[in-house]
Motif scaffolding. Structure first.
Motif, PDB file in Angstrom:
ATOM      1  N   ALA A   1       0.813  -1.208   0.000  1.00 60.69           N
ATOM      2  CA  ALA A   1       0.000   0.000   0.000  1.00 60.69           C
ATOM      3  C   ALA A   1       0.851   1.265   0.000  1.00 60.69           C
ATOM      4  CB  ALA A   1      -0.938   0.005   1.202  1.00 60.69           C
ATOM      5  N   LYS A   2       2.010   1.199   0.629  1.00 60.43           N
ATOM      6  CA  LYS A   2       2.833   2.396   0.785  1.00 60.43           C
ATOM      7  C   LYS A   2       4.295   1.988   0.883  1.00 60.43           C
ATOM      8  CE  LYS A   2       3.360   6.393   3.815  1.00 60.43           C
ATOM      9  NZ  LYS A   2       2.955   7.063   5.038  1.00 60.43           N
ATOM     10  N   ALA A   3       5.174   2.897   0.500  1.00 58.71           N
ATOM     11  CA  ALA A   3       6.607   2.670   0.651  1.00 58.71           C
ATOM     12  C   ALA A   3       7.258   3.928   1.210  1.00 58.71           C
ATOM     13  CB  ALA A   3       7.241   2.316  -0.693  1.00 58.71           C
ATOM     14  N   ILE A   4       8.295   3.705   1.999  1.00 58.88           N
ATOM     15  CA  ILE A   4       9.088   4.816   2.529  1.00 58.88           C
ATOM     16  C   ILE A   4      10.530   4.587   2.088  1.00 58.88           C
ATOM     17  CG2 ILE A   4       9.890   6.030   4.589  1.00 58.88           C
ATOM     18  CD1 ILE A   4       7.407   4.934   6.056  1.00 58.88           C
ATOM     19  N   LEU A   5      11.074   5.540   1.360  1.00 60.98           N
ATOM     20  CA  LEU A   5      12.474   5.493   0.977  1.00 60.98           C
ATOM     21  C   LEU A   5      13.223   6.334   2.005  1.00 60.98           C
ATOM     22  CD1 LEU A   5      13.898   6.011  -2.592  1.00 60.98           C
ATOM     23  CD2 LEU A   5      15.101   6.738  -0.565  1.00 60.98           C
ATOM     24  N   GLU A   6      14.061   5.686   2.806  1.00 59.01           N
ATOM     25  CA  GLU A   6      14.815   6.384   3.839  1.00 59.01           C
ATOM     26  C   GLU A   6      16.265   6.504   3.407  1.00 59.01           C
ATOM     27  OE1 GLU A   6      14.242   4.265   7.508  1.00 59.01           O
ATOM     28  OE2 GLU A   6      12.248   5.101   7.801  1.00 59.01           O
ATOM     29  N   VAL A   7      16.806   7.704   3.553  1.00 54.73           N
ATOM     30  CA  VAL A   7      18.179   7.972   3.137  1.00 54.73           C
ATOM     31  C   VAL A   7      18.702   9.190   3.896  1.00 54.73           C
ATOM     32  CG1 VAL A   7      17.524   9.485   1.208  1.00 54.73           C
ATOM     33  CG2 VAL A   7      19.679   8.214   1.096  1.00 54.73           C
TER      34      VAL A   7
ATOM     35  N   ILE B   1       9.468   9.963   1.016  1.00 53.65           N
ATOM     36  CA  ILE B   1      10.923  10.031   1.133  1.00 53.65           C
ATOM     37  C   ILE B   1      11.230  10.634   2.489  1.00 53.65           C
ATOM     38  CG2 ILE B   1      13.041  11.023   0.213  1.00 53.65           C
ATOM     39  CD1 ILE B   1      11.659  10.970  -2.546  1.00 53.65           C
ATOM     40  N   LYS B   2      12.014   9.903   3.263  1.00 55.61           N
ATOM     41  CA  LYS B   2      12.302  10.323   4.636  1.00 55.61           C
ATOM     42  C   LYS B   2      13.817  10.417   4.794  1.00 55.61           C
ATOM     43  CE  LYS B   2      11.104   8.992   9.351  1.00 55.61           C
ATOM     44  NZ  LYS B   2      10.405   7.966  10.149  1.00 55.61           N
ATOM     45  N   TYR B   3      14.277  11.555   5.268  1.00 53.78           N
ATOM     46  CA  TYR B   3      15.702  11.753   5.495  1.00 53.78           C
ATOM     47  C   TYR B   3      16.027  11.396   6.938  1.00 53.78           C
ATOM     48  CZ  TYR B   3      15.508  14.097   1.045  1.00 53.78           C
ATOM     49  OH  TYR B   3      15.318  14.364  -0.288  1.00 53.78           O
ATOM     50  N   VAL B   4      16.894  10.388   7.085  1.00 54.98           N
ATOM     51  CA  VAL B   4      17.286   9.902   8.406  1.00 54.98           C
ATOM     52  C   VAL B   4      18.798  10.008   8.507  1.00 54.98           C
ATOM     53  CG1 VAL B   4      17.241   7.941   9.984  1.00 54.98           C
ATOM     54  CG2 VAL B   4      15.330   8.307   8.416  1.00 54.98           C
ATOM     55  N   ARG B   5      19.259  10.695   9.501  1.00 59.25           N
ATOM     56  CA  ARG B   5      20.684  10.967   9.660  1.00 59.25           C
ATOM     57  C   ARG B   5      21.519   9.684   9.710  1.00 59.25           C
ATOM     58  NH1 ARG B   5      22.923  15.458  11.220  1.00 59.25           N
ATOM     59  NH2 ARG B   5      25.007  15.556  12.106  1.00 59.25           N
ATOM     60  N   GLY B   6      22.530   9.620   8.821  1.00 52.94           N
ATOM     61  CA  GLY B   6      23.506   8.541   8.826  1.00 52.94           C
ATOM     62  C   GLY B   6      23.053   7.223   8.216  1.00 52.94           C
ATOM     63  N   LEU B   7      21.853   7.155   7.672  1.00 54.89           N
ATOM     64  CA  LEU B   7      21.305   5.897   7.177  1.00 54.89           C
ATOM     65  C   LEU B   7      21.646   5.659   5.709  1.00 54.89           C
ATOM     66  CD1 LEU B   7      19.400   3.549   8.055  1.00 54.89           C
ATOM     67  CD2 LEU B   7      17.551   4.863   7.030  1.00 54.89           C
ATOM     68  N   ASP B   8      22.092   4.447   5.400  1.00 52.32           N
ATOM     69  CA  ASP B   8      22.244   4.045   4.004  1.00 52.32           C
ATOM     70  C   ASP B   8      20.841   3.893   3.426  1.00 52.32           C
ATOM     71  OD1 ASP B   8      25.028   3.976   4.029  1.00 52.32           O
ATOM     72  OD2 ASP B   8      25.093   1.886   4.668  1.00 52.32           O
ATOM     73  N   PRO B   9      20.685   4.048   2.098  1.00 53.34           N
ATOM     74  CA  PRO B   9      19.340   4.011   1.518  1.00 53.34           C
ATOM     75  C   PRO B   9      18.643   2.658   1.681  1.00 53.34           C
ATOM     76  CG  PRO B   9      21.017   4.363  -0.183  1.00 53.34           C
ATOM     77  CD  PRO B   9      21.719   4.305   1.106  1.00 53.34           C
ATOM     78  N   VAL B  10      17.412   2.713   2.203  1.00 54.92           N
ATOM     79  CA  VAL B  10      16.572   1.526   2.351  1.00 54.92           C
ATOM     80  C   VAL B  10      15.155   1.879   1.915  1.00 54.92           C
ATOM     81  CG1 VAL B  10      17.886   0.491   4.253  1.00 54.92           C
ATOM     82  CG2 VAL B  10      15.969   1.997   4.759  1.00 54.92           C
ATOM     83  N   VAL B  11      14.414   0.859   1.537  1.00 53.80           N
ATOM     84  CA  VAL B  11      13.003   1.013   1.229  1.00 53.80           C
ATOM     85  C   VAL B  11      12.233   0.173   2.232  1.00 53.80           C
ATOM     86  CG1 VAL B  11      11.186   0.507  -0.444  1.00 53.80           C
ATOM     87  CG2 VAL B  11      13.342   1.463  -1.222  1.00 53.80           C
TER      88      VAL B  11
END
Length: 177
Positions: A73-79, A107-117
């Protein structure tokens, strides 16, 4: 007596070959069970990697079986924007117009995180988390086209979670939590 022992050993080795490992076991061995096709295991001999072939076979999905085409239903790209230099393909995807094709992408910006979905179900629970560090821009877009549920009508927009600063040109600014 020796024949019985030989038959017993043969039966045990056949059972061991047919046994499947869990996703966690496969991950410890360096395999991603959901993405590993058995035809890939057959190619290990070409590269002198016969030693890992039995484990590969225990972790693979038969090619004849279609891989589950689950939609979410939804995806979050964190980087983290501080990692854009290490992952220019992810930066290119985010800065292009491609995310606007997916209204249920955040799209969510998370400090120090490698890109994940993170893939979520309709109730918002995370069902799967995938590392996309090795994916190129086209692969990211194709994945979302295949695995994100299509939302009928509505606006074609996505959301970005970041600081309140409106400095759109500075993509490499430090993320603050």
């Amino acid at each position: 007596m020796q024949q019985i022992v030989a038959i017993l050993l043969l039966a045990l080795s056949c059972q061991q070959i047919r046994a499947e490992l869990t996703a966690a076991d496969c991950r410890e061995l360096g395999f991603i069970k959901a993405q590993l096709m058995c035809s890939s295991c057959d190619k290990l001999d070409d590269f002198g990697l016969e030693a890992i072939k039995p484990h590969c076979k225990q972790c693979c999905t038969l090619d004849q079986q279609p891989a589950a085409q689950r939609t979410y239903a939804k995806a979050i790209l964190e980087v983290c924007t501080c990692k854009f230099r290490a992952y220019p393909q992810i930066q290119a995807f985010i800065q292009s117009g491609r995310p606007s094709k997916f209204p249920n992408l955040q799209i969510k910006y998370v400090r120090g995180l490698d890109p994940v979905v993170k893939l979520l179900d309709a109730s918002g629970k995370v069902q799967e988390t995938l590392s996309i560090t090795k994916w190129n821009t086209d692969t990211v877009e194709e994945f979302f086209e295949t695995h994100l549920a299509k939302e009928g009508g509505g606006k074609s927009s996505y959301s970005v979670v970041e600081d309140a600063d409106d400095d759109e040109e500075d993509y490499l600014r430090t993320n603050r939590i």
